[in-house]
Scaffold this active site. Structure first.
Site, PDB file in Angstrom:
ATOM      1  CB  CYS A  11      -0.908   0.022   1.235  1.00 24.34           C
ATOM      2  SG  CYS A  11      -2.230   1.243   1.119  1.00 24.34           S
ATOM      3  CG  ASP A 130      -3.993   0.013  10.046  1.00 22.45           C
ATOM      4  OD1 ASP A 130      -4.075   1.008   9.307  1.00 22.45           O
ATOM      5  OD2 ASP A 130      -2.923  -0.392  10.566  1.00 22.45           O
TER       6      ASP A 130
HETATM    7  O1  LIG Z   1      -0.800   4.873   4.204  1.00 17.53           O
HETATM    8  C1  LIG Z   1      -1.185   5.982   4.586  1.00 17.53           C
HETATM    9  O2  LIG Z   1      -0.487   7.009   4.544  1.00 17.53           O
HETATM   10  C2  LIG Z   1      -2.578   6.132   5.116  1.00 17.53           C
HETATM   11  C3  LIG Z   1      -3.032   7.394   5.488  1.00 17.53           C
HETATM   12  C4  LIG Z   1      -4.326   7.540   5.975  1.00 17.53           C
HETATM   13  C5  LIG Z   1      -5.173   6.436   6.076  1.00 17.53           C
HETATM   14  C6  LIG Z   1      -4.729   5.159   5.712  1.00 17.53           C
HETATM   15  C7  LIG Z   1      -3.429   5.011   5.241  1.00 17.53           C
HETATM   16  N1  LIG Z   1      -2.951   3.765   4.896  1.00 17.53           N
HETATM   17  C8  LIG Z   1      -3.827   2.650   4.989  1.00 17.53           C
HETATM   18  C9  LIG Z   1      -3.239   1.332   4.721  1.00 17.53           C
HETATM   19  O3  LIG Z   1      -3.941   0.447   4.216  1.00 17.53           O
HETATM   20  C10 LIG Z   1      -1.874   1.006   5.262  1.00 17.53           C
HETATM   21  O4  LIG Z   1      -1.300   0.020   4.464  1.00 17.53           O
HETATM   22  C11 LIG Z   1      -2.070   0.497   6.684  1.00 17.53           C
HETATM   23  O5  LIG Z   1      -2.464   1.584   7.492  1.00 17.53           O
HETATM   24  C12 LIG Z   1      -0.806  -0.150   7.228  1.00 17.53           C
HETATM   25  O6  LIG Z   1       0.225   0.782   7.225  1.00 17.53           O
HETATM   26  P1  LIG Z   1       1.649   0.354   7.873  1.00 17.53           P
HETATM   27  O7  LIG Z   1       1.393   0.120   9.342  1.00 17.53           O
HETATM   28  O8  LIG Z   1       2.537   1.527   7.599  1.00 17.53           O
HETATM   29  O9  LIG Z   1       2.104  -0.898   7.182  1.00 17.53           O
END
Ligand SMILES: O=C(O)c1ccccc1NCC(=O)[C@H](O)[C@H](O)COP(=O)(O)O
Length: 216
Positions: A11, A130
């Protein structure tokens, strides 16, 4: 012998080379953030250009946080085969309004009743679990996987702070339908690392192999 293959979503992609790296590593889906406050935000034009690079059977995921219906419509026009992901405070009606398959993100704060939450979104294609972070998501934080009860009635996408070093444990503990990662495969916010993406996907396959071997 289990033949389950844990699906993989990478993502927060913003660059052509990162889309190509995710495809080459075997990702099943790539996520594009349409939330302007995110450092991983892409415009509709960038979404169109990046999604166009995806070969068959690699799904674009358009990620929204309390977006307007107009923005959602523009994103769907730019990536017609996209799966939608609602990561804000959207209720069932808002998620169903575009009339497309969607993932409902669940911010797994302590005490969240996931079965009750799931009952509110029977039309969801899956629940993306999440961590609870300020700013909605992409925070690189792991939540307590023991909060996930058995019997969740929708496909579970495990998310939140995953990386090549911990995803094997996550898959073996949770046995999700899929995993999702953003910051855990980055050099900087929105800038992915092709080696980390590859290692992440290899680790997921290792977890699936260990599960399959344990079942023989
Ligand atoms: O990725 C972002 O910047 C984000 C911002 C606001 C809402 C959601 C967002 N990402 C959502 C996702 O699906 C991410 O992959 C998920 O939060 C996991 O992130 P990470 O912990 O950094 O792998």
């Amino acid at each position: 012998m289990s033949s389950h293959r844990t699906r993989i979503k990478i993502c927060g992609l913003t660059r052509e080379e990162d889309v190509d790296a995710a495809v080459a590593a075997g990702a099943d889906a790539v996520g594009f953030v349409l939330y302007e406050r995110s450092p991983r935000h892409v415009s509709i034009a960038r979404l169109a250009a990046l999604a166009k690079r995806l070969p068959p059977f690699v799904t674009p995921v358009c990620l929204f946080v309390n977006a307007s219906p107009d923005l959602i419509d523009e994103a769907v026009a730019a990536a017609p085969n996209a799966l939608l992901q609602f990561h804000g405070d959207e209720g069932r009606e808002q998620c169903e309004q575009p009339g497309r398959p969607y993932l409902r993100a669940v911010r797994m704060a302590p005490g969240v009743d996931l079965l009750d939450f799931a009952s509110g979104f029977p039309s969801a294609a899956g629940l993306l679990l999440d961590a609870f972070v300020e700013g909605y998501g992409g925070g690189g934080k792991v939540f307590d996987w023991s909060q996930i009860p058995s019997g969740v009635p929708l496909p579970v996408v495990l998310s939140g702070g995953l990386n090549p070093a911990n995803v094997i444990d996550g898959v073996m503990h949770v046995r999700p339908w899929a995993v999702d990662v953003s910051s855990g495969v980055e050099q900087a916010k929105g800038i992915k690392d092709a080696v980390l993406i590859r290692r992440f996907c290899e680790a997921v396959r290792e977890a699936d192999a260990r599960i399959a071997n344990a079942m023989t």
